[in-house]
Design a protein around this motif. Structure first.
Motif, PDB file in Angstrom:
ATOM      1  N   ILE A 212       0.838  -1.194   0.000  1.00  0.00           N
ATOM      2  CA  ILE A 212       0.000   0.000   0.000  1.00  0.00           C
ATOM      3  C   ILE A 212       0.877   1.249   0.000  1.00  0.00           C
ATOM      4  O   ILE A 212       0.599   2.216  -0.710  1.00  0.00           O
ATOM      5  N   GLN A 213       1.948   1.206   0.767  1.00  0.00           N
ATOM      6  CA  GLN A 213       2.863   2.338   0.800  1.00  0.00           C
ATOM      7  C   GLN A 213       3.439   2.609  -0.595  1.00  0.00           C
ATOM      8  O   GLN A 213       3.491   3.756  -1.040  1.00  0.00           O
ATOM      9  N   ALA A 214       3.836   1.573  -1.293  1.00  0.00           N
ATOM     10  CA  ALA A 214       4.366   1.720  -2.657  1.00  0.00           C
ATOM     11  C   ALA A 214       3.280   2.231  -3.608  1.00  0.00           C
ATOM     12  O   ALA A 214       3.533   3.103  -4.448  1.00  0.00           O
ATOM     13  N   ASN A 215       2.072   1.711  -3.465  1.00  0.00           N
ATOM     14  CA  ASN A 215       0.960   2.165  -4.308  1.00  0.00           C
ATOM     15  C   ASN A 215       0.658   3.640  -4.084  1.00  0.00           C
ATOM     16  O   ASN A 215       0.332   4.365  -5.024  1.00  0.00           O
ATOM     17  N   ALA A 216       0.748   4.095  -2.835  1.00  0.00           N
ATOM     18  CA  ALA A 216       0.437   5.492  -2.514  1.00  0.00           C
ATOM     19  C   ALA A 216       1.335   6.449  -3.301  1.00  0.00           C
ATOM     20  O   ALA A 216       0.877   7.506  -3.737  1.00  0.00           O
ATOM     21  N   ALA A 217       2.569   6.055  -3.505  1.00  0.00           N
ATOM     22  CA  ALA A 217       3.501   6.907  -4.255  1.00  0.00           C
ATOM     23  C   ALA A 217       3.097   7.038  -5.721  1.00  0.00           C
ATOM     24  O   ALA A 217       3.443   8.019  -6.384  1.00  0.00           O
ATOM     25  N   LYS A 218       2.341   6.091  -6.227  1.00  0.00           N
ATOM     26  CA  LYS A 218       1.918   6.093  -7.630  1.00  0.00           C
ATOM     27  C   LYS A 218       0.634   6.888  -7.860  1.00  0.00           C
ATOM     28  O   LYS A 218       0.312   7.236  -8.998  1.00  0.00           O
ATOM     29  N   ILE A 219      -0.101   7.145  -6.812  1.00  0.00           N
ATOM     30  CA  ILE A 219      -1.429   7.733  -6.951  1.00  0.00           C
ATOM     31  C   ILE A 219      -1.441   9.060  -7.706  1.00  0.00           C
ATOM     32  O   ILE A 219      -2.216   9.212  -8.653  1.00  0.00           O
ATOM     33  N   PRO A 220      -0.618  10.053  -7.343  1.00  0.00           N
ATOM     34  CA  PRO A 220      -0.728  11.338  -8.057  1.00  0.00           C
ATOM     35  C   PRO A 220      -0.577  11.217  -9.579  1.00  0.00           C
ATOM     36  O   PRO A 220      -1.295  11.903 -10.322  1.00  0.00           O
ATOM     37  N   ASP A 221       0.291  10.359 -10.048  1.00  0.00           N
ATOM     38  CA  ASP A 221       0.487  10.209 -11.494  1.00  0.00           C
ATOM     39  C   ASP A 221      -0.697   9.543 -12.182  1.00  0.00           C
ATOM     40  O   ASP A 221      -0.815   9.623 -13.407  1.00  0.00           O
ATOM     41  N   LEU A 222      -1.556   8.886 -11.431  1.00  0.00           N
ATOM     42  CA  LEU A 222      -2.711   8.212 -12.010  1.00  0.00           C
ATOM     43  C   LEU A 222      -3.956   9.106 -12.072  1.00  0.00           C
ATOM     44  O   LEU A 222      -5.038   8.636 -12.416  1.00  0.00           O
ATOM     45  N   PHE A 223      -3.770  10.375 -11.754  1.00  0.00           N
ATOM     46  CA  PHE A 223      -4.874  11.322 -11.781  1.00  0.00           C
ATOM     47  C   PHE A 223      -4.516  12.544 -12.633  1.00  0.00           C
ATOM     48  O   PHE A 223      -4.433  13.663 -12.122  1.00  0.00           O
ATOM     49  N   PRO A 224      -4.329  12.345 -13.940  1.00  0.00           N
ATOM     50  CA  PRO A 224      -4.039  13.506 -14.797  1.00  0.00           C
ATOM     51  C   PRO A 224      -5.282  14.376 -14.955  1.00  0.00           C
ATOM     52  O   PRO A 224      -6.408  13.891 -14.850  1.00  0.00           O
ATOM     53  N   ALA A 225      -5.053  15.644 -15.182  1.00  0.00           N
ATOM     54  CA  ALA A 225      -6.163  16.566 -15.440  1.00  0.00           C
ATOM     55  C   ALA A 225      -6.985  16.031 -16.605  1.00  0.00           C
ATOM     56  O   ALA A 225      -6.445  15.459 -17.551  1.00  0.00           O
ATOM     57  N   GLY A 226      -8.290  16.176 -16.493  1.00  0.00           N
ATOM     58  CA  GLY A 226      -9.178  15.695 -17.548  1.00  0.00           C
ATOM     59  C   GLY A 226      -9.669  14.282 -17.335  1.00  0.00           C
ATOM     60  O   GLY A 226     -10.267  13.685 -18.221  1.00  0.00           O
ATOM     61  N   SER A 227      -9.430  13.729 -16.129  1.00  0.00           N
ATOM     62  CA  SER A 227      -9.867  12.349 -15.869  1.00  0.00           C
ATOM     63  C   SER A 227     -10.812  12.268 -14.674  1.00  0.00           C
ATOM     64  O   SER A 227     -10.837  11.276 -13.952  1.00  0.00           O
TER      65      SER A 227
END
Length: 164
Positions: free
Chosen positions: A77-92
């Motif tokens: 979960i800790q590793a996944n948390a670091a990926k979260i911001p990149d998975l939310f680009p503007a327009g999504s």
């Protein structure tokens, strides 16, 4: 170099560039297919986090279990948390993709808060991994609750629309 050689080189570079850009259109924005792929990836990551929390919740409920395995789940979960911001680009957001995502537009209005919430999830999951490593079931259970409330809830409450 001859003009033909230069033209050929430019042609090859153009083909490589188009291949590199792949599914990006010429305006530099992602296509709807790109966005859907990103939305699918973030949904998969969130489902993975949910499955990890569910498995750890079962151990907390039973007050017994393999805490070394729980440490690995928390670290995931800790590793996944670091990926979260990149998975939310503007327009999504849910406005852009109704019924495909429940990401509120507030994410992009308060992007710094959103990134901080993702980082907080990572921090709470790190504490959860440490609690599991300690072997203390009571400490693990307490941090499990804190991770759910402050980590997961810190984002879902403000930035995710509840599913109908």
């Amino acid at each position: 170099m001859t003009k033909n050689t230069i033209a050929a080189a430019i042609g090859v570079l153009a083909i490589v560039a188009v291949g590199y850009l792949g599914v990006r259109n010429f305006t530099g924005t992602a296509s709807a297919d790109d966005m859907q792929t990103t939305i699918d990836a973030r949904r998969a990551l969130m489902k993975d986090n949910g499955a990890k929390m569910k498995a750890m919740g079962a151990v907390v409920e039973a007050k017994a279990g393999d805490l070394a395995a729980m440490q690995q789940l928390a670290m995931g979960i800790q590793a996944n948390a670091a990926k979260i911001p990149d998975l939310f680009p503007a327009g999504s957001s849910m406005t852009d993709f109704p019924d495909k995502t429940f990401a509120k537009p507030e994410i992009w209005v308060n992007l710094d808060d959103f990134k901080a919430a993702a980082a907080n999830l990572g921090a709470e999951a790190g504490k959860l991994a440490d609690a599991a490593k300690s072997g203390d079931m009571a400490a693990f259970a307490a941090q499990y609750d804190a991770t759910g409330e402050k980590g997961c809830g810190g984002c879902h409450t403000k930035f995710r629309q509840k599913k109908p």
